[in-house]
Design a protein around this motif. Structure first.
Motif, short mmCIF file in Angstrom:
data_model
loop_
_atom_site.label_atom_id
_atom_site.label_comp_id
_atom_site.label_asym_id
_atom_site.label_seq_id
_atom_site.Cartn_x
_atom_site.Cartn_y
_atom_site.Cartn_z
N LYS A 18 -30.60 4.64 -30.60
CA LYS A 18 -31.13 5.83 -29.92
C LYS A 18 -30.42 6.07 -28.59
O LYS A 18 -29.93 5.15 -27.95
N GLU A 19 -30.41 7.34 -28.19
CA GLU A 19 -29.74 7.75 -26.95
C GLU A 19 -30.23 6.97 -25.74
O GLU A 19 -29.44 6.57 -24.89
N VAL A 20 -31.53 6.75 -25.67
CA VAL A 20 -32.07 6.03 -24.52
C VAL A 20 -31.55 4.59 -24.50
O VAL A 20 -31.25 4.03 -23.43
N GLN A 21 -31.41 3.99 -25.67
CA GLN A 21 -30.86 2.63 -25.75
C GLN A 21 -29.38 2.63 -25.36
O GLN A 21 -28.92 1.70 -24.69
N ILE A 22 -28.64 3.64 -25.78
CA ILE A 22 -27.22 3.74 -25.44
C ILE A 22 -27.07 3.82 -23.92
O ILE A 22 -26.24 3.13 -23.33
N GLY A 23 -27.89 4.65 -23.29
CA GLY A 23 -27.85 4.77 -21.84
C GLY A 23 -28.18 3.46 -21.13
O GLY A 23 -27.54 3.08 -20.15
N ARG A 24 -29.18 2.77 -21.66
CA ARG A 24 -29.58 1.48 -21.08
C ARG A 24 -28.47 0.45 -21.22
O ARG A 24 -28.16 -0.29 -20.29
N ILE A 25 -27.86 0.41 -22.39
CA ILE A 25 -26.76 -0.53 -22.64
C ILE A 25 -25.61 -0.24 -21.69
O ILE A 25 -25.04 -1.16 -21.08
N GLU A 26 -25.26 1.02 -21.54
CA GLU A 26 -24.16 1.40 -20.66
C GLU A 26 -24.44 0.96 -19.22
O GLU A 26 -23.55 0.43 -18.54
N ALA A 27 -25.68 1.14 -18.77
CA ALA A 27 -26.04 0.74 -17.41
C ALA A 27 -26.03 -0.78 -17.26
O ALA A 27 -25.49 -1.32 -16.29
N GLU A 28 -26.61 -1.49 -18.23
CA GLU A 28 -26.67 -2.95 -18.17
C GLU A 28 -25.29 -3.59 -18.19
O GLU A 28 -25.04 -4.58 -17.52
N GLU A 29 -24.40 -3.01 -18.98
CA GLU A 29 -23.06 -3.59 -19.15
C GLU A 29 -22.03 -2.92 -18.25
O GLU A 29 -20.83 -3.15 -18.41
N LYS A 30 -22.51 -2.09 -17.33
CA LYS A 30 -21.66 -1.43 -16.33
C LYS A 30 -20.48 -0.67 -16.96
O LYS A 30 -19.39 -0.63 -16.42
N GLY A 31 -20.73 -0.12 -18.15
CA GLY A 31 -19.73 0.69 -18.81
C GLY A 31 -18.56 -0.07 -19.42
O GLY A 31 -17.61 0.53 -19.89
N ILE A 32 -18.61 -1.40 -19.42
CA ILE A 32 -17.53 -2.20 -20.03
C ILE A 32 -17.65 -2.06 -21.55
O ILE A 32 -18.59 -2.55 -22.16
N VAL A 33 -16.70 -1.35 -22.13
CA VAL A 33 -16.79 -0.93 -23.53
C VAL A 33 -16.99 -2.10 -24.49
O VAL A 33 -17.85 -2.03 -25.36
N LYS A 34 -16.21 -3.15 -24.33
CA LYS A 34 -16.35 -4.29 -25.25
C LYS A 34 -17.76 -4.87 -25.20
O LYS A 34 -18.36 -5.16 -26.24
N GLU A 35 -18.32 -5.00 -24.00
CA GLU A 35 -19.66 -5.56 -23.85
C GLU A 35 -20.71 -4.59 -24.40
O GLU A 35 -21.68 -5.02 -25.03
N CYS A 36 -20.50 -3.31 -24.18
CA CYS A 36 -21.41 -2.29 -24.73
C CYS A 36 -21.42 -2.36 -26.25
O CYS A 36 -22.48 -2.34 -26.88
#
Length: 155
Positions: A35-53
């Motif tokens: 879900k979009e809200v989860q994607i946003g949360r993941i991006e914030a938690e992982e500071k936008g680091i694509v591999k970690e996201c």
């Protein structure tokens, strides 16, 4: 390989996460029904680091879907996110896991001809007891070369 379960599909996660481009990871997550809200949360938690996201997306997808988190579903999501080259790499790697086994088969004339059949090799994963006994608490794929202890092989 459709029914390999959690361990089977997760062995591809790191390679996938390394290959997904920065402009495609969110599309890929959406194709995995994150879900979009989860994607946003993941991006914030992982500071936008694509591999970690990507790793977090893949692990959430696997946890959410259990046995339904199959290699086929993963390949389809990659293809739907226009990441077909990564899906092909998974398919190629999967083919390398097949080992030819020689069998003899009758041909009706009484002579036996060897035939080759391909089977999947099963790579055993360490159990949680093995990990506890090793004292590292790490899965082999979590270890860097300097973390590896050869004495574990002798025990």
């Amino acid at each position: 390989m459709a029914n390999q379960g959690k361990q089977g599909v997760s062995k591809y996660f790191y390679d996938i996460a390394e290959e997904v481009p920065a402009d495609k990871w969110k599309d890929f997550a959406r194709k995995l029904q994150i879900k979009e809200v989860q994607i946003g949360r993941i991006e914030a938690e992982e500071k936008g680091i694509v591999k970690e996201c990507c790793m977090k997306v893949l692990n959430q997808w696997r946890m959410k879907n259990g046995r339904k988190a199959t290699l086929e579903v993963l390949r389809k999501a990659l293809e739907d996110a226009e990441l077909g080259d990564i899906a092909e790499n998974i398919k190629d790697e999967e083919l390398h896991l097949r080992i030819p086994v020689q069998e003899t088969a009758g041909n009706g004339s009484g002579a036996h001809q060897p035939s080759t059949q391909y089977v999947y090799s099963q790579v055993s994963q360490p159990s949680s007891d093995d990990i506890k006994r090793s004292g590292t608490g790490l899965q082999p794929e979590d270890m860097d070369c300097e973390d590896y202890d050869d004495s574990l092989l002798l025990g």
